[in-house]
Scaffold this active site. Structure first.
Site, PDB file in Angstrom:
ATOM      1  CE1 TYR A   1      -9.600   1.107   9.290  1.00  2.68           C
ATOM      2  CE2 TYR A   1     -11.129   0.428   7.560  1.00  2.68           C
ATOM      3  CZ  TYR A   1     -10.716   0.136   8.714  1.00  2.68           C
ATOM      4  OH  TYR A   1     -11.143  -0.736   9.548  1.00  2.68           O
TER       5      TYR A   1
ATOM      6  CD  GLU B   1      -6.316  -4.589   1.949  1.00  2.79           C
ATOM      7  OE1 GLU B   1      -7.125  -4.928   1.132  1.00  2.79           O
ATOM      8  OE2 GLU B   1      -6.482  -4.478   3.005  1.00  2.79           O
TER       9      GLU B   1
END
Length: 325
Positions: free
Chosen positions: A249, A256
C-alpha cells in the site's frame, strides 16, 4: 475614444482529425483560450504587430470540434491544436465563407487532402509496425508500453470495483464505506484522468509500477473473499491477505504520487482542464493546483486505509494470541 480591439496574425493548417493554429504573439503568459458553442475564443497579453498589448480574436469553426483546445507557449508564438469531432477534410476553417483578414494558411504545415491521406496512412502503418515489434520485442519495450497492453482490462476491472463500494454501502459486506470509496476514487482518478486523458503519461515507466502494485494486492484479496464465501480457510492465503498490504500500500501510494507529480508540467503546458474564472475575477485556474491538493489527500487516504487494514489484521490475529494465554 474607445480602445480598439487588437487582433494578432493567425495561421492555420489541418489534418483529417486535427486543426493547427499558430498565433503570432511573443512573450505570452497565461492566455485565455476556450471553445464554447463551436467558437474559439482567444485573449492574451503579448508582443505582436502593434507592440506589447492585449490581443484577442474569435473563430467560429466550419464543423463541430471538441471543446478542449490544447496549446503550447513558445517565446515567439502560441500553438493551438483543436480536435475535430469527425475525421474529415474541411474546405475552409470558418463557418463564414469570407476569410477573416487576420487569418492565413500556415504553409509550414500545409498539406492538401491527398497528401494528408498519405500521411495518415503512413502514420497508421508506422503504429502497426511498432505494435508488431513491441509484441516480439525486448522486455524493456514492453515495460514502457504497459498502458497500451492492459489499459482496457484495467478500465473494466476498475468499473467493476464500483460494486464493492456499493456492497459496503448497502451492508452486503461488513467493510466500512469510507476506505472502499477512497480506494475507488483514488484509483479511478489516476487511471482515467492522469493516464487516460494524457497520452504523454501513457508511455512512462510509472504506469507499470502503479498497475503492478494495484494488481499484487488484489491477487490475494479476491481469492481470499472467494474462499470465505465457501466457508474455507487456507491459512497461507489468509496470512498473505492480512500482511501483503503492509509494504504494497505505501509503495502503491508512492507510485501514484510520482505519476501525479510527473503529470503536473504536462497539464501546465497543454492547459487541459484549466479554466478562467468569470468576470470580474478573470483569474486562470490551472488544473495543476488541484493536483497539488490531491497529493495531500492521497497520503491522507493512505493513512485512513492503513489504519483500517491494521485494525482488521489486529482483530484477526490478536484474538488468537489471547486465547493461547
Amino acid at each position: 475614444m474607445e480602445n480598439q480591439v487588437l487582433t494578432p496574425h493567425v495561421y492555420w493548417a489541418q489534418r483529417h482529425r486535427e486543426l493547427y493554429l499558430r498565433v503570432e504573439l511573443s512573450d505570452v503568459q497565461n492566455p485565455a483560450i476556450s471553445i464554447t458553442e463551436n467558437v474559439l475564443h482567444f485573449k492574451a497579453q503579448g508582443h505582436g504587430a502593434k507592440g506589447d498589448n492585449v490581443y484577442e480574436f474569435h473563430l467560429e469553426f466550419l464543423d463541430l470540434v471538441k471543446p478542449e483546445p490544447l496549446y503550447k507557449l513558445t517565446q515567439r508564438q502560441v500553438n493551438i491544436t483543436v480536435q475535430k469531432k469527425l475525421s474529415q477534410w474541411w474546405e475552409r476553417l470558418t463557418k463564414q465563407e469570407k476569410r477573416p483578414l487576420f487569418l492565413a494558411p500556415d504553409f509550414d504545415r500545409w498539406l492538401d487532402e491527398s497528401d494528408a491521406e498519405m500521411e495518415l496512412r503512413a502514420k497508421e502503418e508506422e503504429r502497426l509496425n511498432k505494435l508488431r515489434l513491441e509484441s516480439q520485442g525486448s522486455p524493456e519495450k514492453s515495460f514502457y508500453d504497459t498502458f497500451h497492453t492492459v489499459a482496457d482490462m484495467m478500465y473494466f476491472c476498475q468499473m467493476l470495483a464500483v460494486v464493492e463500494t456499493i456492497n459496503a454501502a448497502i451492508g452486503v459486506i461488513k467493510s466500512p464505506v469510507l476506505p472502499c470509496l477512497i480506494q475507488l476514487l483514488g484509483r479511478n482518478f489516476i487511471l482515467f484522468i492522469i493516464f487516460g486523458t494524457m497520452e504523454e503519461m501513457q508511455n512512462k515507466a510509472v504506469v507499470f509500477f502503479v498497475f503492478y502494485l494495484w494488481s499484487t494486492v488484489e491477487i490475494f484479496r479476491y481469492p481470499f473473499y472467494m474462499l470465505c464465501c465457501l466457508d474455507m480457510d487456507w491459512k497461507v492465503l489468509t496470512w498473505l491477505r492480512y500482511t501483503v498490504w503492509i509494504p504494497i500500500y505505501p509503495l502503491g501510494c508512492l507510485a501514484e504520487a510520482v505519476s501525479v507529480i510527473q503529470s503536473i508540467p504536462i497539464f501546465n503546458e497543454t492547459g487541459r482542464f484549466s479554466f478562467t474564472l468569470p468576470y470580474p475575477v478573470k483569474i486562470k485556474v490551472r488544473f495543476s493546483f488541484f493536483l497539488q491538493i490531491y497529493l495531500i489527500m492521497l497520503f491522507l487516504g493512505l493513512y485512513i486505509n492503513f489504519r483500517h487494514l491494521y485494525k482488521q489484521r489486529r482483530r484477526r490475529y490478536g484474538q488468537k494470541k489471547k486465547k493461547t494465554h
